[in-house]
Design a protein around this motif. Sequence first.
Motif, PDB file in Angstrom:
ATOM      1  N   VAL A 102      80.194  85.741 -62.059  1.00  0.00           N
ATOM      2  CA  VAL A 102      80.536  84.420 -61.546  1.00  0.00           C
ATOM      3  C   VAL A 102      81.187  84.595 -60.183  1.00  0.00           C
ATOM      4  CG1 VAL A 102      81.919  82.356 -61.936  1.00  0.00           C
ATOM      5  CG2 VAL A 102      80.866  83.521 -63.864  1.00  0.00           C
ATOM      6  N   VAL A 103      80.657  83.865 -59.193  1.00  0.00           N
ATOM      7  CA  VAL A 103      81.228  83.883 -57.847  1.00  0.00           C
ATOM      8  C   VAL A 103      81.662  82.462 -57.528  1.00  0.00           C
ATOM      9  CG1 VAL A 103      80.788  84.336 -55.408  1.00  0.00           C
ATOM     10  CG2 VAL A 103      79.713  85.766 -57.138  1.00  0.00           C
ATOM     11  N   ASP A 104      82.947  82.279 -57.231  1.00  0.00           N
ATOM     12  CA  ASP A 104      83.408  80.936 -56.898  1.00  0.00           C
ATOM     13  C   ASP A 104      83.351  80.715 -55.397  1.00  0.00           C
ATOM     14  OD1 ASP A 104      85.597  82.317 -55.971  1.00  0.00           O
ATOM     15  OD2 ASP A 104      87.066  81.219 -57.144  1.00  0.00           O
ATOM     16  N   SER A 105      83.711  79.519 -54.951  1.00  0.00           N
ATOM     17  CA  SER A 105      83.539  79.172 -53.541  1.00  0.00           C
ATOM     18  C   SER A 105      84.589  79.799 -52.624  1.00  0.00           C
ATOM     19  CB  SER A 105      83.520  77.654 -53.359  1.00  0.00           C
ATOM     20  OG  SER A 105      84.741  77.121 -53.783  1.00  0.00           O
ATOM     21  N   THR A 106      85.531  80.552 -53.175  1.00  0.00           N
ATOM     22  CA  THR A 106      86.458  81.303 -52.328  1.00  0.00           C
ATOM     23  C   THR A 106      85.937  82.696 -52.042  1.00  0.00           C
ATOM     24  OG1 THR A 106      87.701  82.121 -54.231  1.00  0.00           O
ATOM     25  CG2 THR A 106      88.459  80.049 -53.226  1.00  0.00           C
ATOM     26  N   GLY A 107      84.837  83.078 -52.668  1.00  0.00           N
ATOM     27  CA  GLY A 107      84.257  84.394 -52.451  1.00  0.00           C
ATOM     28  C   GLY A 107      84.823  85.447 -53.380  1.00  0.00           C
ATOM     29  N   THR A 108      85.280  85.042 -54.548  1.00  0.00           N
ATOM     30  CA  THR A 108      85.821  85.969 -55.534  1.00  0.00           C
ATOM     31  C   THR A 108      84.806  86.146 -56.649  1.00  0.00           C
ATOM     32  OG1 THR A 108      88.016  85.110 -55.037  1.00  0.00           O
ATOM     33  CG2 THR A 108      87.797  86.463 -56.996  1.00  0.00           C
ATOM     34  N   PHE A 155      83.938  87.391 -60.424  1.00  0.00           N
ATOM     35  CA  PHE A 155      84.484  87.637 -61.747  1.00  0.00           C
ATOM     36  C   PHE A 155      83.335  88.085 -62.652  1.00  0.00           C
ATOM     37  CE2 PHE A 155      87.035  84.293 -59.842  1.00  0.00           C
ATOM     38  CZ  PHE A 155      88.321  84.750 -60.050  1.00  0.00           C
ATOM     39  N   VAL A 156      83.629  88.986 -63.587  1.00  0.00           N
ATOM     40  CA  VAL A 156      82.638  89.426 -64.563  1.00  0.00           C
ATOM     41  C   VAL A 156      83.094  88.933 -65.931  1.00  0.00           C
ATOM     42  CG1 VAL A 156      81.482  91.396 -65.615  1.00  0.00           C
ATOM     43  CG2 VAL A 156      82.065  91.454 -63.188  1.00  0.00           C
ATOM     44  N   GLU A 157      82.231  88.165 -66.596  1.00  0.00           N
ATOM     45  CA  GLU A 157      82.569  87.620 -67.913  1.00  0.00           C
ATOM     46  C   GLU A 157      82.587  88.736 -68.954  1.00  0.00           C
ATOM     47  OE1 GLU A 157      79.717  84.636 -68.846  1.00  0.00           O
ATOM     48  OE2 GLU A 157      80.332  83.332 -67.205  1.00  0.00           O
ATOM     49  N   THR A 158      83.603  88.732 -69.775  1.00  0.00           N
ATOM     50  CA  THR A 158      83.666  89.699 -70.868  1.00  0.00           C
ATOM     51  C   THR A 158      83.464  89.038 -72.218  1.00  0.00           C
ATOM     52  OG1 THR A 158      86.066  89.457 -70.984  1.00  0.00           O
ATOM     53  CG2 THR A 158      85.197  91.248 -69.622  1.00  0.00           C
ATOM     54  N   ALA A 161      76.107  72.047 -79.715  1.00  0.00           N
ATOM     55  CA  ALA A 161      76.782  72.041 -78.422  1.00  0.00           C
ATOM     56  C   ALA A 161      78.285  72.217 -78.611  1.00  0.00           C
ATOM     57  CB  ALA A 161      76.503  70.739 -77.693  1.00  0.00           C
ATOM     58  N   MET A 162      78.892  72.934 -77.670  1.00  0.00           N
ATOM     59  CA  MET A 162      80.317  73.201 -77.762  1.00  0.00           C
ATOM     60  C   MET A 162      80.930  73.364 -76.379  1.00  0.00           C
ATOM     61  SD  MET A 162      80.287  77.144 -78.934  1.00  0.00           S
ATOM     62  CE  MET A 162      78.611  77.479 -79.387  1.00  0.00           C
ATOM     63  N   THR A 163      82.235  73.233 -76.345  1.00  0.00           N
ATOM     64  CA  THR A 163      82.999  73.541 -75.149  1.00  0.00           C
ATOM     65  C   THR A 163      83.571  74.930 -75.352  1.00  0.00           C
ATOM     66  OG1 THR A 163      83.566  71.228 -74.840  1.00  0.00           O
ATOM     67  CG2 THR A 163      84.931  72.823 -73.714  1.00  0.00           C
ATOM     68  N   ILE A 164      83.444  75.765 -74.324  1.00  0.00           N
ATOM     69  CA  ILE A 164      83.907  77.142 -74.450  1.00  0.00           C
ATOM     70  C   ILE A 164      84.870  77.481 -73.324  1.00  0.00           C
ATOM     71  CG2 ILE A 164      81.902  77.998 -75.678  1.00  0.00           C
ATOM     72  CD1 ILE A 164      80.772  78.961 -73.095  1.00  0.00           C
ATOM     73  N   GLU A 165      85.580  78.574 -73.529  1.00  0.00           N
ATOM     74  CA  GLU A 165      86.508  79.090 -72.543  1.00  0.00           C
ATOM     75  C   GLU A 165      86.131  80.551 -72.298  1.00  0.00           C
ATOM     76  OE1 GLU A 165      90.825  79.928 -73.474  1.00  0.00           O
ATOM     77  OE2 GLU A 165      90.933  78.012 -72.385  1.00  0.00           O
ATOM     78  N   TYR A 166      85.893  80.896 -71.044  1.00  0.00           N
ATOM     79  CA  TYR A 166      85.449  82.240 -70.709  1.00  0.00           C
ATOM     80  C   TYR A 166      86.629  83.160 -70.458  1.00  0.00           C
ATOM     81  CZ  TYR A 166      80.805  80.278 -70.033  1.00  0.00           C
ATOM     82  OH  TYR A 166      79.606  79.658 -70.225  1.00  0.00           O
ATOM     83  N   GLU A 167      86.418  84.443 -70.724  1.00  0.00           N
ATOM     84  CA  GLU A 167      87.366  85.478 -70.368  1.00  0.00           C
ATOM     85  C   GLU A 167      86.678  86.420 -69.385  1.00  0.00           C
ATOM     86  OE1 GLU A 167      89.080  87.408 -73.713  1.00  0.00           O
ATOM     87  OE2 GLU A 167      89.686  85.520 -74.647  1.00  0.00           O
ATOM     88  N   TYR A 168      87.452  86.913 -68.424  1.00  0.00           N
ATOM     89  CA  TYR A 168      86.911  87.744 -67.362  1.00  0.00           C
ATOM     90  C   TYR A 168      87.632  89.084 -67.322  1.00  0.00           C
ATOM     91  CZ  TYR A 168      85.347  83.129 -65.928  1.00  0.00           C
ATOM     92  OH  TYR A 168      84.802  81.875 -65.909  1.00  0.00           O
ATOM     93  N   LYS A 169      87.005  90.056 -66.655  1.00  0.00           N
ATOM     94  CA  LYS A 169      87.661  91.348 -66.446  1.00  0.00           C
ATOM     95  C   LYS A 169      88.905  91.135 -65.593  1.00  0.00           C
ATOM     96  CE  LYS A 169      83.815  94.528 -66.883  1.00  0.00           C
ATOM     97  NZ  LYS A 169      82.995  95.544 -66.218  1.00  0.00           N
ATOM     98  N   GLU A 214      86.863  90.911 -57.734  1.00  0.00           N
ATOM     99  CA  GLU A 214      86.510  91.566 -56.476  1.00  0.00           C
ATOM    100  C   GLU A 214      86.161  90.512 -55.431  1.00  0.00           C
ATOM    101  OE1 GLU A 214      83.226  94.145 -57.242  1.00  0.00           O
ATOM    102  OE2 GLU A 214      84.180  95.027 -59.000  1.00  0.00           O
ATOM    103  N   VAL A 215      86.175  90.936 -54.191  1.00  0.00           N
ATOM    104  CA  VAL A 215      85.740  90.065 -53.101  1.00  0.00           C
ATOM    105  C   VAL A 215      84.218  90.130 -53.036  1.00  0.00           C
ATOM    106  CG1 VAL A 215      85.823  89.702 -50.610  1.00  0.00           C
ATOM    107  CG2 VAL A 215      87.875  90.421 -51.836  1.00  0.00           C
ATOM    108  N   PHE A 216      83.598  88.977 -52.928  1.00  0.00           N
ATOM    109  CA  PHE A 216      82.141  88.885 -52.854  1.00  0.00           C
ATOM    110  C   PHE A 216      81.822  88.027 -51.631  1.00  0.00           C
ATOM    111  CE2 PHE A 216      77.836  87.893 -54.324  1.00  0.00           C
ATOM    112  CZ  PHE A 216      77.486  89.079 -54.953  1.00  0.00           C
ATOM    113  N   PRO A 217      81.519  88.640 -50.493  1.00  0.00           N
ATOM    114  CA  PRO A 217      81.317  87.856 -49.266  1.00  0.00           C
ATOM    115  C   PRO A 217      80.083  86.959 -49.337  1.00  0.00           C
ATOM    116  CG  PRO A 217      81.004  90.214 -48.858  1.00  0.00           C
ATOM    117  CD  PRO A 217      81.393  90.065 -50.290  1.00  0.00           C
TER     118      PRO A 217
END
Length: 183
Positions: free
Chosen positions: A44-50, A52-55, A76-84, A88-91
């Motif tokens: 997952v890359v957000d708009s700040t350029g960070t 994340f890898v989902e675990t 169907a469900m609502t979920i909450e993700y966990e990340y490493k 990292e920076v992702f330009p």
Amino acid sequence: MKAKLKYPIFSFAPKGNMIYVFRTEKLYTTTNTKLLMNRKNYIVVDSTGTKFVETGANKVKWLGIYGYCTRYQGRAMTIEYEYKDDPEVFPLEQLQALIADRYPKTCWFKEECWNSADEFRQTILNCKTFEEVADILMPKLRLSFWQRIEEGFIRIAFIILSVMFLYYVVWQIIQKFWQWFTG
């Protein structure tokens, strides 16, 4: 680790070609059981350029009536993700290169009406922000005032016709039962 993402975000598998764009948290955290089983170690890359890898993902609650909704296959469900723990920076340039390489290989590319892969690559590489890239991959749906009114009237008309039909069917059943009961 739980992260606060800045939307729009880009989500993709390490080896897959499809790149998903999510503009709101509600869309990102809503899924079904079939899709959740196939989702492993997405990036997952957000708009700040960070980056994340989902675990993993945890179910928060079912949507609809115990997860059964009409628009989803599976529950169907609502979920909450966990990340490493180490984001990292992702330009932007790296994301643009990834999209320019992977997206033309998807089955959706021709349906998006791009004339050629070179035109798409050039358009992606000319973007200056993450939001511009998101607008190209997933344009915002904007309905005019009159389109929203028309859609509302169509829904109301469908509901009225459904109620009239159900009333008629129920009335017929009541009459048949009454005739049978009174002989």
